[in-house]
Design an enzyme around this catalytic site. Structure first.
Site, PDB file in Angstrom:
ATOM      1  NE  ARG A 101      -3.459  -2.112   3.000  1.00 10.42           N
ATOM      2  CZ  ARG A 101      -4.531  -2.666   2.446  1.00 10.42           C
ATOM      3  NH1 ARG A 101      -5.087  -2.097   1.395  1.00 10.42           N
ATOM      4  NH2 ARG A 101      -5.056  -3.779   2.935  1.00 10.42           N
TER       5      ARG A 101
ATOM      6  NE  ARG B 140     -10.525  -8.148   1.368  1.00 12.84           N
ATOM      7  CZ  ARG B 140     -10.163  -9.144   2.178  1.00 12.84           C
ATOM      8  NH1 ARG B 140      -9.729  -8.882   3.388  1.00 12.84           N
ATOM      9  NH2 ARG B 140     -10.222 -10.392   1.764  1.00 12.84           N
TER      10      ARG B 140
ATOM     11  CG  HIS C 237       1.313  -8.460   4.069  1.00 11.67           C
ATOM     12  ND1 HIS C 237       1.669  -8.549   5.395  1.00 11.67           N
ATOM     13  CD2 HIS C 237       0.416  -7.451   3.987  1.00 11.67           C
ATOM     14  CE1 HIS C 237       1.014  -7.641   6.096  1.00 11.67           C
ATOM     15  NE2 HIS C 237       0.248  -6.956   5.260  1.00 11.67           N
TER      16      HIS C 237
ATOM     17  CE1 TYR D  27      -2.656   3.272   9.516  1.00 10.02           C
ATOM     18  CE2 TYR D  27      -1.741   1.205   8.746  1.00 10.02           C
ATOM     19  CZ  TYR D  27      -2.776   2.108   8.791  1.00 10.02           C
ATOM     20  OH  TYR D  27      -3.935   1.849   8.111  1.00 10.02           O
TER      21      TYR D  27
ATOM     22  NE  ARG E 245      -4.867  -3.167  15.005  1.00  9.38           N
ATOM     23  CZ  ARG E 245      -4.431  -3.216  13.750  1.00  9.38           C
ATOM     24  NH1 ARG E 245      -3.300  -2.639  13.429  1.00  9.38           N
ATOM     25  NH2 ARG E 245      -5.109  -3.869  12.825  1.00  9.38           N
TER      26      ARG E 245
ATOM     27  CG  HIS F 232       0.655  -1.814  10.997  1.00  8.76           C
ATOM     28  ND1 HIS F 232       1.647  -1.924  10.049  1.00  8.76           N
ATOM     29  CD2 HIS F 232      -0.442  -2.414  10.459  1.00  8.76           C
ATOM     30  CE1 HIS F 232       1.177  -2.547   8.983  1.00  8.76           C
ATOM     31  NE2 HIS F 232      -0.085  -2.857   9.194  1.00  8.76           N
TER      32      HIS F 232
END
Length: 705
Positions: A377, A407, A437, A470, A566, A594
């Protein structure tokens, strides 16, 4: 897998655990210790989270339910049972959400920030809004009548719409009309005034007030807002896709046709007109009653994020925190600095600029031969993308893996992929059947007739925007083995080479799970021998069954286990004979937690890792993830101190109980308040000031070229 712990009663349901997480987000909206406008933003986040939950998780369960797939989850519940429990919990949370909204709007009004009803405006304000409507809103609207010649329109996912029940003067028949509230116009319309206050009216309220003009040949009997949430999960057959980019573009077009999974409709009490409108919508979208949410109030609170960002009112917001900039020692460059010592970066406490600068420097440096990077991302105006395109245009070998299946970022990533390809980059889309990822950057540089590799590996995306809120960490290193491992990873991604002889980077799905299970078992064996044994793990979600049962076995062996999770956690802590040595806490605060950190005591030879992956089946088996060992003693110590802060947090941390609920730790008298995120701001600032002072007194010569 340890079969003795493999019983459904030993696990929480994934979906209900996630709803508990979103409840913790809602709790922050209700938390009076948070600044008022920040509480408003948390309410918006709660709403956005719930939207995505319905689009993906509820949609998936509904597909299984409709196909009569009766498989059970980790907690022994079939899709039908899960859906029943989910809807029950969601209805409770929505009641809490609206109660919270009413309280927040009351408090905002006291601070001179108010969202008014159009009908309650003074004549001067009404005149302004009426003029604004004629000038800015009316030209954009498309009122639609539904009849035999004009079918029900395609309603796009999550759009706000207004339904109207109409009749003509020469007929008693009722007609259904609908209007999409235009997303191109700000939903919050500011009303100018001369006072030290801010007044708004909502766009849909203004449109409703003008319905008689829009449907001028009809009488408006009743109107209400409504919103449909659709199944937005993409089903892409990668095996048969000749061109994945083209296939993803086609799949995105199909997303708008997804089945309805939720209907929110404004209702201030049932009456015959409302019921008639509801019946028409339900017949058209074919949705079961249990997924209809009748709302006595405003629909869709995502607009509250903008309300929370209203200009001024600084006393109602978080205090501005300036991120620390990692200083490069005098008379050296970033590559020279990394070559001297590994660099640890902790966002958002430390600026993302050093990562951007590394890519920019690599693009400009004539000694850099190649740049390789994974992108999952990125931001809408990414400086990383700009630097990579510049590097390719300068003739450097640039390889970029762009994950098209990230996504809700699919469309954005397709755009970037095309731009990178046009600039001359070698763009790849990953491994068939796996999402890529991992977060890794490799720069190959020629120095004194030798090839030197520089690596950044981390826990978060290469996104300069999210890096500001984040919490993520990364390490920049020139370690030779890390460089070799990174090259092997990219060769695997681009050419399906086997990831053999990896020493410092572990890759999922190749050995990721095995390594974790071996390290957990090693702690268990040490505990059985009477040695100290400890595991600390920080992640976003824990729901892998095999890893969880290994943790149960380790707990029974006497391993002390501290988990900082989290979101979703399917592990049940604190149960005698199962998990009495396991504690689970969750931190929800100003920044989105994160980072993933894994610590194992290892009989005093401590091992510490940072990773892009959680303890979820998808991360362990269905994604390309990386985990890198942290060997630098100073960085090890810093990360251990960070973990210690999380374990001491008594302000934002909540402890998971064995019944699935979360409980805030009660402070004892005179106990020091520890808010991890606030402590880390000061901790990181002091560290960098100390380094800055050290650099000013040290002369470092640039690395040879």
């Amino acid at each position: 897998m340890n079969k003795m712990y493999d019983y459904p009663q030993n696990f929480f349901n994934r979906e209900l655990s996630w709803l508990e997480f979103n409840k913790r987000v809602l709790d922050e909206a209700r938390n009076e210790e948070n600044p008022l406008l920040e509480r408003v933003k948390f309410l918006s986040i709660f709403n956005s989270n719930l939207d995505e939950f319905f689009m993906v998780r509820v949609a998936s369960l509904l597909r299984k339910h409709k196909k009569n797939i009766d498989s059970v989850d980790i907690a022994g519940m079939n899709p039908s049972q899960q859906l029943e429990k989910i809807i029950e919990k969601v209805r409770f949370l929505i009641e809490e959400q609206y109660s919270c909204y009413n309280e927040l709007t009351r408090l905002l009004s006291l601070k001179h920030i108010k969202v008014h009803k159009y009908k309650n405006l003074c004549e001067k304000s009404k005149k302004y809004i009426d003029d604004y409507y004629e000038r800015e809103i009316y030209p954009v609207l498309t009122p639609m009548i539904i009849d035999s010649a004009r079918p029900f329109p395609l309603l796009l996912n999550k759009t706000l719409n207004i339904a109207a029940l109409l009749k003509t003067s020469n007929s008693n028949a009722h007609i259904f009309g609908t209007i999409q509230v235009p997303s191109v116009i700000n939903r919050l319309i500011a009303i100018p005034n001369d006072e030290n206050r801010v007044d708004f009216v909502l766009l849909e309220d203004v449109i409703k007030s003008n319905l008689p003009k829009l449907f001028s040949s009809h009488e408006v009997l009743y109107s209400c807002s409504y919103r449909i949430t659709k199944d937005a999960d993409l089903d892409v057959d990668e095996e048969d896709a000749m061109d994945l980019l083209e296939t993803m573009e086609e799949s995105l077009k199909q997303r708008k046709w997804g089945d309805a999974v939720r209907l929110e409709i404004e209702s201030n009490g049932n009456n015959e007109y409302f019921n008639e409108i509801l019946d028409i919508i339900v017949d058209e979208i074919e949705i079961d009653d249990k997924y209809i949410f009748k709302i006595n109030g405003i629909i869709d609170f995502t607009f509250l994020n903008k309300l929370g960002s209203v200009k001024g009112f600084d006393e109602l917001k978080y205090e501005n925190v300036k991120m620390a900039n990692i200083k490069i020692p005098h008379r050296t460059d970033i590559f020279g600095y990394i070559k001297e010592k590994d660099i640890f970066v902790h966002h958002p406490y430390e600026s993302f600029d050093i990562i951007v600068d590394m890519v920019k420097k690599a693009a400009e440096d004539p000694n850099v031969l190649a740049i390789k990077q994974t992108l999952y991302r990125v931001s809408g105006n990414s400086p990383i993308i700009e630097a990579l395109t510049k590097a390719a245009e300068k003739g450097k070998q640039v390889t970029v893996l762009v994950e098209l299946k990230a996504r809700f970022d699919e469309e954005n990533n397709i755009t970037w992929a095309k731009k990178l390809e046009k600039a001359g980059c070698h763009v790849i889309y990953g491994v068939i059947g796996l999402k890529t990822h991992c977060k890794i950057l490799l720069v190959v540089r020629k120095e004194k007739d030798k090839i030197k590799r520089y690596v950044h590996f981390g826990t978060g995306n290469y996104n300069d925007v999210t890096a500001k809120f984040y919490t993520d960490m990364g390490i920049l290193t020139a370690d030779e083995q890390f460089g070799k491992d990174a090259s092997t990873l990219f060769n695997m991604l681009s050419g399906y080479a086997s990831p053999d002889n990896m020493e410092k980077i572990t890759i999922a799905p190749y050995g990721f799970r095995d390594k974790f299970e071996k390290m957990i078992r090693r702690e268990a064996e040490n505990a059985k021998k009477g040695k100290k044994a400890k595991i600390i793990a920080k992640m976003n979600s824990l729901l892998d069954k095999s890893i969880t049962t290994e943790l149960y076995a380790a707990s029974q062996a006497g391993v002390e286990i501290e988990l900082i999770v989290r979101g979703i956690c399917c592990l049940k802590p604190g149960i005698k004979g199962l998990s009495e040595n396991i504690k689970v806490r969750s931190v929800v605060g100003r920044y989105l937690e994160h980072s993933r950190i894994y610590y194992f005591y290892n009989d005093g030879k401590e091992e510490l890792y940072i990773s892009s992956g959680d303890w979820m089946y998808r991360n362990l088996n269905k994604r390309v993830e990386t985990m890198g060992i942290v060997e630098d003693k100073d960085i090890q110590q810093e990360i251990k101190e960070i973990l210690d802060l999380y374990l001491k947090d008594n302000v934002k941390a909540k402890i998971l109980k064995s019944d699935g609920s979360y409980e805030k730790k009660q402070l004892v008298e005179n106990e020091k308040r520890i808010n991890t995120q606030e402590e880390l701001v000061e901790f990181t600032y002091n560290k960098n000031k100390s380094l800055e002072k050290e650099f000013s007194q040290t002369l470092i010569i640039p690395v040879g070229k």
